[in-house]
Scaffold this motif. Structure first.
Motif, PDB file in Angstrom:
ATOM      1  N   THR A 174      -1.556  -5.804   0.506  1.00  0.00           N
ATOM      2  CA  THR A 174      -0.567  -4.836   0.963  1.00  0.00           C
ATOM      3  C   THR A 174      -1.116  -3.445   0.683  1.00  0.00           C
ATOM      4  OG1 THR A 174       1.240  -6.365   0.440  1.00  0.00           O
ATOM      5  CG2 THR A 174       1.817  -4.036   0.739  1.00  0.00           C
ATOM      6  N   MET A 175      -1.374  -2.678   1.725  1.00  0.00           N
ATOM      7  CA  MET A 175      -2.077  -1.413   1.568  1.00  0.00           C
ATOM      8  C   MET A 175      -1.251  -0.382   0.793  1.00  0.00           C
ATOM      9  SD  MET A 175      -4.977  -2.019   2.845  1.00  0.00           S
ATOM     10  CE  MET A 175      -5.785  -0.435   3.138  1.00  0.00           C
ATOM     11  N   GLU A 176       0.058  -0.428   0.905  1.00  0.00           N
ATOM     12  CA  GLU A 176       0.896   0.552   0.234  1.00  0.00           C
ATOM     13  C   GLU A 176       0.865   0.396  -1.279  1.00  0.00           C
ATOM     14  OE1 GLU A 176       5.493   2.291   0.376  1.00  0.00           O
ATOM     15  OE2 GLU A 176       4.940   0.535   1.560  1.00  0.00           O
ATOM     16  N   THR A 177       0.845  -0.860  -1.743  1.00  0.00           N
ATOM     17  CA  THR A 177       0.914  -1.120  -3.191  1.00  0.00           C
ATOM     18  C   THR A 177      -0.410  -1.563  -3.784  1.00  0.00           C
ATOM     19  OG1 THR A 177       1.538  -3.442  -2.867  1.00  0.00           O
ATOM     20  CG2 THR A 177       3.321  -1.803  -2.907  1.00  0.00           C
ATOM     21  N   GLY A 178      -1.309  -2.077  -2.947  1.00  0.00           N
ATOM     22  CA  GLY A 178      -2.577  -2.592  -3.452  1.00  0.00           C
ATOM     23  C   GLY A 178      -2.494  -4.038  -3.926  1.00  0.00           C
ATOM     24  N   GLU A 179      -1.302  -4.632  -3.880  1.00  0.00           N
ATOM     25  CA  GLU A 179      -1.133  -6.019  -4.328  1.00  0.00           C
ATOM     26  C   GLU A 179      -1.763  -6.981  -3.324  1.00  0.00           C
ATOM     27  OE1 GLU A 179       2.985  -6.690  -4.889  1.00  0.00           O
ATOM     28  OE2 GLU A 179       3.163  -5.319  -6.616  1.00  0.00           O
ATOM     29  N   THR A 180      -2.325  -8.067  -3.845  1.00  0.00           N
ATOM     30  CA  THR A 180      -2.988  -9.056  -2.995  1.00  0.00           C
ATOM     31  C   THR A 180      -2.450 -10.447  -3.298  1.00  0.00           C
ATOM     32  OG1 THR A 180      -5.009  -7.731  -2.933  1.00  0.00           O
ATOM     33  CG2 THR A 180      -5.201 -10.048  -2.309  1.00  0.00           C
ATOM     34  N   ASP A 181      -2.103 -11.195  -2.258  1.00  0.00           N
ATOM     35  CA  ASP A 181      -1.628 -12.578  -2.396  1.00  0.00           C
ATOM     36  C   ASP A 181      -2.608 -13.509  -1.698  1.00  0.00           C
ATOM     37  OD1 ASP A 181       0.792 -11.819  -3.693  1.00  0.00           O
ATOM     38  OD2 ASP A 181       1.604 -11.231  -1.747  1.00  0.00           O
ATOM     39  N   GLN A 182      -3.033 -14.557  -2.383  1.00  0.00           N
ATOM     40  CA  GLN A 182      -3.927 -15.549  -1.793  1.00  0.00           C
ATOM     41  C   GLN A 182      -3.119 -16.531  -0.945  1.00  0.00           C
ATOM     42  OE1 GLN A 182      -7.323 -15.676  -1.992  1.00  0.00           O
ATOM     43  NE2 GLN A 182      -7.207 -13.694  -3.079  1.00  0.00           N
ATOM     44  N   VAL A 183      -3.525 -16.707   0.308  1.00  0.00           N
ATOM     45  CA  VAL A 183      -2.782 -17.551   1.246  1.00  0.00           C
ATOM     46  C   VAL A 183      -3.766 -18.376   2.072  1.00  0.00           C
ATOM     47  CG1 VAL A 183      -1.142 -17.589   3.175  1.00  0.00           C
ATOM     48  CG2 VAL A 183      -0.939 -15.835   1.391  1.00  0.00           C
ATOM     49  N   ALA A 184      -3.418 -19.633   2.340  1.00  0.00           N
ATOM     50  CA  ALA A 184      -4.257 -20.491   3.182  1.00  0.00           C
ATOM     51  C   ALA A 184      -4.252 -19.965   4.618  1.00  0.00           C
ATOM     52  CB  ALA A 184      -3.751 -21.924   3.145  1.00  0.00           C
ATOM     53  N   PHE A 185      -5.372 -20.154   5.314  1.00  0.00           N
ATOM     54  CA  PHE A 185      -5.462 -19.686   6.698  1.00  0.00           C
ATOM     55  C   PHE A 185      -4.299 -20.201   7.541  1.00  0.00           C
ATOM     56  CE2 PHE A 185     -10.352 -18.910   6.998  1.00  0.00           C
ATOM     57  CZ  PHE A 185     -10.229 -17.912   6.041  1.00  0.00           C
ATOM     58  N   ALA A 186      -3.937 -21.456   7.342  1.00  0.00           N
ATOM     59  CA  ALA A 186      -2.897 -22.086   8.166  1.00  0.00           C
ATOM     60  C   ALA A 186      -1.528 -21.452   7.946  1.00  0.00           C
ATOM     61  CB  ALA A 186      -2.829 -23.582   7.863  1.00  0.00           C
ATOM     62  N   ASP A 187      -1.357 -20.798   6.795  1.00  0.00           N
ATOM     63  CA  ASP A 187      -0.051 -20.203   6.471  1.00  0.00           C
ATOM     64  C   ASP A 187      -0.025 -18.687   6.622  1.00  0.00           C
ATOM     65  OD1 ASP A 187       0.866 -22.761   5.766  1.00  0.00           O
ATOM     66  OD2 ASP A 187       0.089 -22.545   3.715  1.00  0.00           O
ATOM     67  N   MET A 188      -1.155 -18.126   7.082  1.00  0.00           N
ATOM     68  CA  MET A 188      -1.286 -16.673   7.142  1.00  0.00           C
ATOM     69  C   MET A 188      -0.193 -16.016   7.987  1.00  0.00           C
ATOM     70  SD  MET A 188      -3.804 -14.974   5.628  1.00  0.00           S
ATOM     71  CE  MET A 188      -5.342 -15.277   4.744  1.00  0.00           C
ATOM     72  N   ALA A 189       0.009 -16.510   9.194  1.00  0.00           N
ATOM     73  CA  ALA A 189       0.970 -15.885  10.097  1.00  0.00           C
ATOM     74  C   ALA A 189       2.375 -15.894   9.509  1.00  0.00           C
ATOM     75  CB  ALA A 189       0.956 -16.569  11.459  1.00  0.00           C
ATOM     76  N   ASP A 190       2.796 -17.022   8.954  1.00  0.00           N
ATOM     77  CA  ASP A 190       4.132 -17.104   8.361  1.00  0.00           C
ATOM     78  C   ASP A 190       4.263 -16.176   7.165  1.00  0.00           C
ATOM     79  OD1 ASP A 190       5.030 -18.949  10.204  1.00  0.00           O
ATOM     80  OD2 ASP A 190       4.521 -20.690   8.971  1.00  0.00           O
ATOM     81  N   ALA A 191       3.194 -16.074   6.372  1.00  0.00           N
ATOM     82  CA  ALA A 191       3.233 -15.200   5.197  1.00  0.00           C
ATOM     83  C   ALA A 191       3.379 -13.743   5.602  1.00  0.00           C
ATOM     84  CB  ALA A 191       1.969 -15.405   4.360  1.00  0.00           C
ATOM     85  N   VAL A 192       2.643 -13.311   6.618  1.00  0.00           N
ATOM     86  CA  VAL A 192       2.739 -11.927   7.072  1.00  0.00           C
ATOM     87  C   VAL A 192       4.116 -11.662   7.680  1.00  0.00           C
ATOM     88  CG1 VAL A 192       1.850 -10.248   8.725  1.00  0.00           C
ATOM     89  CG2 VAL A 192       0.262 -11.633   7.386  1.00  0.00           C
ATOM     90  N   LYS A 193       4.651 -12.633   8.429  1.00  0.00           N
ATOM     91  CA  LYS A 193       5.993 -12.465   8.990  1.00  0.00           C
ATOM     92  C   LYS A 193       7.024 -12.243   7.896  1.00  0.00           C
ATOM     93  CE  LYS A 193       5.853 -15.006  13.387  1.00  0.00           C
ATOM     94  NZ  LYS A 193       6.384 -16.198  14.099  1.00  0.00           N
TER      95      LYS A 193
END
Length: 427
Positions: A400-419
């Motif tokens: 997240t560019m605003e906060t600098g926080e990073t969450d590890q996510v599987a490729f298959a779940d990327m779209a749902d995570a961003v949504k």
């Protein structure tokens, strides 16, 4: 020799296109609220349409049309305005037979006039206009004017001035015509050649002359409002009453003359009083044209409409310092550490887009630092970096560019995570 854009035309570059899109979107939204439906007519028509519809005595027909002869020896003209084309279509497609009248239409597209280019006035320009055909009720006139005012107000313009006049019916105009001839005849040799020609053909056009507008006879010319018969005056009074009922302020200008021959009864213009706008302050203009449908071969079908230049709308917004159409931010930028990761990044970007998430990546082979700078320029909300490790594990960090926080996510779940992040379900 470099090839440049033709004089009087221009390119709308991406940083300006967003403003155009915002204005057009608001216009379409308002037309939907007012129940005006879009009509699209050809960019060129038979020259005769504009000669008959716009009028042989107008500057548009005499001086400004782009006409050409095609291979079939037919005279065609790039449309200089929209009303004649819409009325031609109304007649040709028998829209007068529809059960709901008036038929309420709008158009938006390029028009062409050969005139001297200046701020907000070009040889190719985009015009939005509406036509309400099939009713002679004064309430329709007020509705048309209200829609035009709503376009400007809804986009944030405040320094507006509505000017109205009545051109009367045929009887009223004939009486006024005779008075104009008597007024100008003794000194017509002091006027330009065009005005001398108009004296007998259409003396009302003299009042619209840009060359002789400061001649003293212009200020003392007989006003058409003094020649309105009882029916025309009553009609004009009703239009004013409907405008008052909508709390729309207006000024009556007896010398307001629209530049096209087909107008009668109500005529109006909307001006900008914004500082620095320039000498030509008209933003939109229109009026009633009760005989035009018959002139083009249709049945008696009274109509009214207006047209506005999108270029002049955007200029007015600029003068009033109103910002619209900010560029859309980017949701996700996918960066790569090496070429081996590009295929997976490409597929990930495609998956984001398929899920309604705006996504982009580098296509110039830049180093990671340059890619991240590109993400900043694009105002990306999230970034993902793919390298050998991420490809092997089929997972990566969503930063997240605003906060600098990073969450590890599987490729298959990327779209749902961003949504979820975009919707605020995840901080």
């Amino acid at each position: 020799m470099s090839i440049q854009v033709p004089r009087g035309t221009y390119d709308v570059l991406p940083d300006q296109a967003a403003k155009w899109q915002a204005a057009e979107e608001k216009i379409r939204e308002l037309c939907k609220l007012y129940q005006y439906k879009e009509i699209r007519t050809p960019v060129f028509e038979q020259t005769e349409l504009f000669q008959r519809g716009v009028g042989d005595t107008t500057d548009i027909v005499q001086k400004e049309m782009y006409s050409f002869t095609d291979r079939g020896d037919r005279s065609l003209t790039l449309r200089p305005e929209g009303t004649a084309s819409v009325v031609r279509s109304y007649v040709e497609n028998k829209l007068f037979g529809l059960p709901d009248q008036p038929v309420k239409l709008y158009y938006m597209g390029p028009m062409f006039r050969y005139e001297r280019p200046q701020a907000g006035r070009t040889r190719q320009f985009v015009q939005f206009g509406i036509e309400a055909i099939g009713s002679k009720h004064p309430a329709v006139d007020a509705e048309v004017i209200a829609l035009a005012m709503d376009v400007y107000r809804s986009l944030g313009l405040k320094k507006l001035r509505l000017v109205i006049n009545s051109l009367g019916d045929t009887e009223s105009r004939n009486a006024h015509r005779d008075a104009l001839v008597m007024h100008f005849s003794p000194r017509i040799d002091e006027f330009c050649h065009d005005c001398q020609t108009r004296l007998e053909k259409n003396p009302l056009r003299i009042l619209d002359c840009k060359v002789d507008r400061d001649h003293p006879l212009m200020a003392t010319a007989p006003a058409l409002t003094n020649y309105l018969n009882e029916e025309s005056q009553d009609y004009f009074d009703q239009v004013k009453a409907f405008l008052a009922g909508l709390d729309i302020a207006y000024t009556v200008d007896p010398n307001l003359v629209r530049g096209l021959d087909y107008y009668n009864h109500t005529a109006f213009e909307i001006m900008s009083d914004a500082e620095g706008f320039g000498a030509i302050t008209t933003l939109a203009g229109g009026g009633r044209y009760n005989g035009l449908v018959e002139d083009l071969g249709g049945p008696a079908s009274p109509g009214i409409g207006f047209a506005m230049s999108i270029e002049r709308l955007l200029l007015a917004l600029e003068m009033e310092k109103v910002e619209i159409g900010e560029a859309a931010d980017l949701d996700v930028f996918v960066a790569v550490l090496d070429e081996a990761s590009r295929q997976d990044a490409f597929r990930l970007v495609r998956d984001f887009r398929a899920n309604g998430i705006s996504a982009d990546m580098d296509y110039a082979g830049k180093k990671l630092k340059a890619q991240m700078k590109a993400a900043d320029r694009k105002s990306a909300r999230f970034t993902i970096v793919l390298g050998e490790t991420e490809i092997a594990e089929q997972r990566a960090g969503i930063k997240t560019m605003e906060t600098g926080e990073t969450d590890q996510v599987a490729f298959a779940d990327m779209a749902d995570a961003v949504k979820r992040k975009l919707s605020g379900e995840e901080s």
